[in-house]
Write a protein that holds these residues in place. Structure first.
Motif, PDB file in Angstrom:
ATOM      1  N   VAL A 576      18.906  -9.872  -8.207  1.00 56.27           N
ATOM      2  CA  VAL A 576      18.495  -9.791  -6.796  1.00 56.27           C
ATOM      3  C   VAL A 576      17.116 -10.403  -6.580  1.00 56.27           C
ATOM      4  O   VAL A 576      16.893 -11.136  -5.616  1.00 56.27           O
ATOM      5  CB  VAL A 576      18.523  -8.321  -6.317  1.00 56.27           C
ATOM      6  N   ASP A 577      16.197 -10.130  -7.483  1.00 59.86           N
ATOM      7  CA  ASP A 577      14.804 -10.561  -7.318  1.00 59.86           C
ATOM      8  C   ASP A 577      14.428 -11.598  -8.374  1.00 59.86           C
ATOM      9  O   ASP A 577      14.754 -11.434  -9.560  1.00 59.86           O
ATOM     10  CB  ASP A 577      13.860  -9.358  -7.419  1.00 59.86           C
ATOM     11  N   PHE A 578      13.729 -12.643  -7.929  1.00 54.25           N
ATOM     12  CA  PHE A 578      13.270 -13.707  -8.820  1.00 54.25           C
ATOM     13  C   PHE A 578      11.785 -13.934  -8.564  1.00 54.25           C
ATOM     14  O   PHE A 578      11.368 -14.125  -7.424  1.00 54.25           O
ATOM     15  CB  PHE A 578      14.044 -15.007  -8.560  1.00 54.25           C
ATOM     16  N   LYS A 583       3.321 -20.596  -0.985  1.00 54.65           N
ATOM     17  CA  LYS A 583       1.976 -21.003  -0.578  1.00 54.65           C
ATOM     18  C   LYS A 583       0.918 -20.534  -1.577  1.00 54.65           C
ATOM     19  O   LYS A 583      -0.191 -20.154  -1.204  1.00 54.65           O
ATOM     20  CB  LYS A 583       1.659 -20.479   0.830  1.00 54.65           C
ATOM     21  N   GLY A 584       1.293 -20.539  -2.857  1.00 56.96           N
ATOM     22  CA  GLY A 584       0.373 -20.181  -3.923  1.00 56.96           C
ATOM     23  C   GLY A 584       0.265 -18.710  -4.219  1.00 56.96           C
ATOM     24  O   GLY A 584      -0.313 -18.319  -5.239  1.00 56.96           O
ATOM     25  N   SER A 585       0.814 -17.851  -3.376  1.00 57.34           N
ATOM     26  CA  SER A 585       0.707 -16.402  -3.567  1.00 57.34           C
ATOM     27  C   SER A 585       1.805 -15.900  -4.486  1.00 57.34           C
ATOM     28  O   SER A 585       2.959 -16.340  -4.392  1.00 57.34           O
ATOM     29  CB  SER A 585       0.790 -15.676  -2.222  1.00 57.34           C
ATOM     30  N   LYS A 586       1.464 -14.966  -5.360  1.00 51.55           N
ATOM     31  CA  LYS A 586       2.451 -14.359  -6.239  1.00 51.55           C
ATOM     32  C   LYS A 586       3.359 -13.448  -5.434  1.00 51.55           C
ATOM     33  O   LYS A 586       2.925 -12.782  -4.494  1.00 51.55           O
ATOM     34  CB  LYS A 586       1.756 -13.545  -7.337  1.00 51.55           C
ATOM     35  N   GLY A 587       4.624 -13.422  -5.834  1.00 54.94           N
ATOM     36  CA  GLY A 587       5.560 -12.557  -5.137  1.00 54.94           C
ATOM     37  C   GLY A 587       6.951 -12.668  -5.718  1.00 54.94           C
ATOM     38  O   GLY A 587       7.146 -13.120  -6.852  1.00 54.94           O
ATOM     39  N   TRP A 588       7.922 -12.249  -4.905  1.00 60.14           N
ATOM     40  CA  TRP A 588       9.315 -12.175  -5.359  1.00 60.14           C
ATOM     41  C   TRP A 588      10.233 -12.778  -4.304  1.00 60.14           C
ATOM     42  O   TRP A 588      10.064 -12.552  -3.114  1.00 60.14           O
ATOM     43  CB  TRP A 588       9.708 -10.721  -5.626  1.00 60.14           C
ATOM     44  N   ILE A 589      11.193 -13.553  -4.777  1.00 60.79           N
ATOM     45  CA  ILE A 589      12.238 -14.098  -3.913  1.00 60.79           C
ATOM     46  C   ILE A 589      13.413 -13.137  -3.979  1.00 60.79           C
ATOM     47  O   ILE A 589      13.931 -12.837  -5.063  1.00 60.79           O
ATOM     48  CB  ILE A 589      12.653 -15.504  -4.390  1.00 60.79           C
ATOM     49  N   ASN A 590      13.817 -12.652  -2.833  1.00 61.78           N
ATOM     50  CA  ASN A 590      14.851 -11.621  -2.762  1.00 61.78           C
ATOM     51  C   ASN A 590      16.102 -12.177  -2.101  1.00 61.78           C
ATOM     52  O   ASN A 590      16.030 -12.855  -1.076  1.00 61.78           O
ATOM     53  CB  ASN A 590      14.329 -10.411  -1.975  1.00 61.78           C
TER      54      ASN A 590
END
Length: 699
Positions: A576-578, A583-590
């Protein structure tokens, strides 16, 4: 109301008036970059939760993926809530059979090769003559890396297949299998005596097509590397050990198909000057818009030509472009011809894969229909051959030659009439739209298998990877099942490397290194280490400057953040999450497929993994979602590099790290969302391409 990528039952595209009624997205660039998600649904929308009839699906692939299959695997059960994790981070042996009728190793081989073949897909509303999507676009742009992928596919399908055919012929001619060769010789002699060679040949082909059990009887399989192409007897594999059955060298492999893939890669790397560009992975279409590191690196594909220029200068020549007026025109002409060459190689591989999948279909595609269609052609040829003499064949051939030679005006008038009245007549005559209609290539088969998992909210786990070294242990082989005229001792000696010879070779290599190689090796290593350390320092400096530039607002610098992840930063993939950056910010693709409207989104926090609406599944305090795109609104997916292709070569050599690449998502309004530093980009791409109801076209 149908969404873009769908067609009505009459095959016509969606009227523009209806498209204008869709909700408009907001261009990225505002503070939230949030798109409005439509809450309306339709019975004809092909989402993973839809239960429509076959006539409502965009392609045959979608219909097969949503059908009720007789033989089911773990991914074909929908008796669960939310998204089911079938073992994305488990050991391969602990993962159950995923698709009914297909082993996991074969499935992962297809997915692994699919990842190398797919670069860029676009949704199309054009009718599909063959019923299957993911065909190669006629306007597909040329790049050396695409040429490399097509030549590798040519090796793994056509060349390996022809090698196997050639070794079967060598075995028959050698008389090392006397009963089989004697039976073939007797049938040939009888057919020759009674003038029935052609009918006998046609009958044999028909039997091989419609009755698969006859294939191992007439042509019993043997490991490819174990058969000598000249004598038809047993030989020691070129790799020194029989570690795989379907490779030309017999090299060891961790998972099925990897040895052939490595052979294909080495095959391409050994081709001439154009393959030099292919071997370096040059794919400028996927490079970032601005990459200072990439611009500062020299083009290695120019080295061969620069070396030739240097030699000419040393010999008193004048290689300057101002003197040589043929250089640029010849280069332009050669590169201009590479696009049709690339398409031709791809078409040959596609045709071979379609014939293979027609003769040996893979679930969920029909098993009997393709074979019967192929056999019907030979049945007609068999009937004609029974009543046709050699004189009639010669007479007809000479008549056809004369008619074609002297009827040029009539032929052109006929073609002009066809072009005016039936504009697509040439496409209708293609094998994929006629004899092999509905038979998939390996890529079309793979996307159908991926869609099966998505239709049941059970995404297929990615192919396993391992950092362990290859073992010299031979692959499992039952000597009694090898249909070669050789004893078990001979076969055992061929597939195993002699320990005494191995020790002697190692001792000789050590002696040579000790006597001559050590001083050169040490100085060479020092020189290489010096340049590698210098280059690594330059890479780290460039990326460090990008961090500073990103903090002051440089968008191009933001796209380079995180492209070289540390081992501690690598997170397990999906489903589900990658982990990735926006825009350079850390995070998760859901990916939310259990929600009312399946969407892909990005946020700074990870969800609970259920696949529901992202706002409801984020368990931490920061529930800010930078953007959210309905998956059925996606019209284009494009893989982009984390660094330029030249910079990748330098970074890989200097640091030994893997570059985390990116993905561009374009919706039907033209909005573009660029995700970078995605650690498992291929798995994300495969999920997005398989979830929606779009008809994709490969670019």
């Amino acid at each position: 109301m149908p969404m873009p990528g769908y067609v009505f039952r009459d095959g016509q595209p969606i009227p523009d008036s209806e498209l204008k009624q869709q909700p408009q997205g907001v261009l990225p660039g505002s503070t939230t970059d949030m798109t409005r998600v439509s809450t309306t649904t339709s019975s004809t929308m092909n989402t993973p939760t839809s239960s429509t009839t076959d006539g409502d699906h965009a392609t045959d692939s979608h219909a097969l993926a949503n059908a009720d299959h007789d033989e089911k695997g773990a991914s074909q059960s929908s008796e669960h809530n939310g998204v089911k994790d079938l073992g994305w981070n488990e050991h391969p042996k602990e993962i159950p059979d995923l698709v009914g009728g297909l082993g996991n190793e074969e499935l992962w081989t297809l997915v692994r090769r699919f990842n190398k073949q797919m670069y860029h897909v676009k949704a199309t509303t054009a009718p599909l003559l063959g019923g299957l999507d993911l065909n190669i676009a006629d306007e597909d742009e040329f790049s050396p890396d695409k040429l490399r992928a097509n030549v590798e596919r040519l090796y793994m399908t056509v060349i390996i297949g022809l090698m196997g055919f050639g070794k079967h012929i060598a075995r028959l001619r050698s008389w090392r299998e006397p009963r089989r060769t004697g039976a073939f010789a007797a049938v040939y002699a009888l057919a020759w005596i009674f003038n029935l060679l052609v009918p006998t040949f046609m009958t044999t082909i028909i039997v091989l097509i419609v009755y698969p059990p006859a294939r191992p009887i007439l042509f019993p399989p043997a490991p490819l590397a174990l058969v000598n192409a000249n004598t038809g007897g047993v030989q020691s594999p070129k790799a020194g050990v029989l570690g795989s059955h379907d490779s030309a060298t017999g090299a060891p492999e961790k998972h099925k198909g990897e040895a052939v893939e490595q052979e294909a890669s080495n095959f391409v790397s050994g081709i001439g000057s154009i393959a030099l560009s292919s071997a370096t992975g040059k794919h400028e279409q996927g490079d970032p818009d601005s990459d200072p590191l990439n611009k500062s690196v020299p083009d290695p594909t120019r080295m061969a030509m620069a070396g030739a220029d240097a030699k000419s200068s040393a010999q008193g020549g004048t290689p300057n472009e101002h003197h040589d007026k043929t250089k640029q025109p010849m280069e332009d002409a050669m590169w201009g011809k590479m696009r049709p060459v690339m398409h031709a190689v791809g078409d040959i591989s596609d045709g071979w894969e379609r014939f293979a999948n027609a003769l040996s279909p893979t679930a969920p595609f029909p098993k009997e229909k393709p074979r019967l269609v192929l056999a019907s052609v030979f049945v007609g040829a068999l009937a004609v051959s029974l009543f046709t003499s050699s004189a009639m064949v010669m007479k007809g051939s000479t008549f056809g030659f004369g008619a074609g030679f002297f009827s040029d005006p009539l032929i052109w008038r006929g073609l002009d009439w066809l072009n005016r009245n039936y504009p697509d007549w040439q496409k209708l005559l293609e094998l994929r739209n006629s004899l092999l209609k509905g038979v998939p290539t390996n890529a079309q088969l793979t996307v159908t298998l991926l869609r099966i998992g998505e239709a049941n909210r059970a995404p297929l786990p990615p192919p396993p990877t391992s950092d362990q070294a290859l073992s010299d242990k031979p692959a499992d082989l039952d000597h009694d099942d090898v249909p070669l005229d050789a004893s078990s001792e001979e076969i055992h000696a061929a597939i195993h490397q002699d320990p005494a010879e191995k020790e002697a070779a190692e001792a000789a290599a050590a002696t040579t290194a000790g006597a001559e190689g050590k001083p050169k090796h040490r100085h060479g290593q020092h020189i290489i280490g010096f340049f590698r350390g210098t280059t690594k320092g330059g890479v780290e400096t460039k990326l460090g400057v990008d961090k500073v530039r990103a903090k002051i607002g440089s968008n191009h610098a933001k796209n380079h953040l995180g492209v070289l992840p540390k081992p501690s930063e690598i997170e397990p993939p999906g489903p589900v999450d990658f982990k990735g950056r926006y825009k350079g910010s850390k995070g998760w693709i859901n990916i939310s497929t259990a929600a009312a409207t399946p969407c892909v989104s990005w946020s700074k926090e990870i969800s609970d993994g259920s696949g529901g609406a992202v706002e409801d599944t984020i368990t931490r305090h920061d529930k800010h979602v930078a953007f959210k795109v309905p998956i059925q609104d996606i019209k284009e997916l494009k893989k982009v590099g984390g660094l330029g292709w030249k910079a990748k070569i330098v970074v890989g050599w200097a640091t030994g790290k893997t570059v985390a690449d990116g993905l561009e998502i374009v919706d039907r309004e033209g909005n573009v969302w660029k995700l970078t530093a995605i650690q498992y980009r291929e798995e994300l791409f495969n999920r997005l391409i398989a979830i929606g109801g779009q008809k994709w076209e490969s670019w």
